[in-house]
Scaffold this motif. Sequence first.
Motif, PDB file in Angstrom:
ATOM      1  N   GLU A 138     -60.650  28.961  56.187  1.00  0.00           N
ATOM      2  CA  GLU A 138     -60.026  27.810  55.523  1.00  0.00           C
ATOM      3  C   GLU A 138     -60.777  27.443  54.240  1.00  0.00           C
ATOM      4  OE1 GLU A 138     -60.025  23.076  56.367  1.00  0.00           O
ATOM      5  OE2 GLU A 138     -59.420  24.338  58.054  1.00  0.00           O
ATOM      6  N   ILE A 139     -62.091  27.377  54.309  1.00  0.00           N
ATOM      7  CA  ILE A 139     -62.900  27.040  53.130  1.00  0.00           C
ATOM      8  C   ILE A 139     -62.752  28.106  52.052  1.00  0.00           C
ATOM      9  CG2 ILE A 139     -65.268  26.742  52.281  1.00  0.00           C
ATOM     10  CD1 ILE A 139     -65.896  25.473  55.056  1.00  0.00           C
TER      11      ILE A 139
ATOM     12  N   ALA B 205     -60.233  30.206  51.552  1.00  0.00           N
ATOM     13  CA  ALA B 205     -58.901  30.146  50.957  1.00  0.00           C
ATOM     14  C   ALA B 205     -58.777  28.954  50.013  1.00  0.00           C
ATOM     15  CB  ALA B 205     -57.835  30.073  52.048  1.00  0.00           C
ATOM     16  N   ARG B 206     -59.293  27.815  50.445  1.00  0.00           N
ATOM     17  CA  ARG B 206     -59.195  26.590  49.640  1.00  0.00           C
ATOM     18  C   ARG B 206     -59.991  26.683  48.339  1.00  0.00           C
ATOM     19  NH1 ARG B 206     -62.136  22.338  52.535  1.00  0.00           N
ATOM     20  NH2 ARG B 206     -63.868  23.168  51.348  1.00  0.00           N
ATOM     21  N   ASP B 207     -61.203  27.274  48.417  1.00  0.00           N
ATOM     22  CA  ASP B 207     -62.106  27.298  47.265  1.00  0.00           C
ATOM     23  C   ASP B 207     -62.120  28.629  46.516  1.00  0.00           C
ATOM     24  OD1 ASP B 207     -62.689  24.751  48.128  1.00  0.00           O
ATOM     25  OD2 ASP B 207     -64.672  25.234  48.907  1.00  0.00           O
ATOM     26  N   GLY B 208     -61.268  29.577  46.924  1.00  0.00           N
ATOM     27  CA  GLY B 208     -61.216  30.867  46.256  1.00  0.00           C
ATOM     28  C   GLY B 208     -62.482  31.687  46.427  1.00  0.00           C
TER      29      GLY B 208
END
Length: 140
Positions: free
Chosen positions: A39-40, A42-45
């Motif tokens: 999740e982190i 994906a969210r932060d690239g």
Amino acid sequence: MPEPCACHPTPKVEGIRALGGRVVTYRRDSENRDALVAEIAARDGLAVVPSANSRHIMAGAGTAALELLTDHPEIETLVVPVGSGGLAAATAKRLHPGIKAIGVEPQEGADTLLSLRCGQRIALPDVPATIPNGLGHSSP
């Protein structure tokens, strides 16, 4: 996010932060670490670098055994901690013929031993905190 506790060794956390890293903690009993990491990322690239299940990580870990055996070719036995298995697997691949490798893990968290005995990967339902926190895995 919870602050570091006995299961999050302060020197490691402080060292990561001192080098500019971000520490994200989670509740092992109720949260899924891999899902949180995904999740982190994906969210932060970000790219995910697995702790062991990667041939690149294992190859890097194997250089520890390679360097040790280059400097000390007289070694006959290596004792290797078995956490997620990357260091142990890489060490075994770097050994010269005749050198014995002994994998060690906490008795209360012997997921690798049980997995080898059963012939399949075993996940332990509960692994108590250990002093060598890197050996507190529930599955190899």
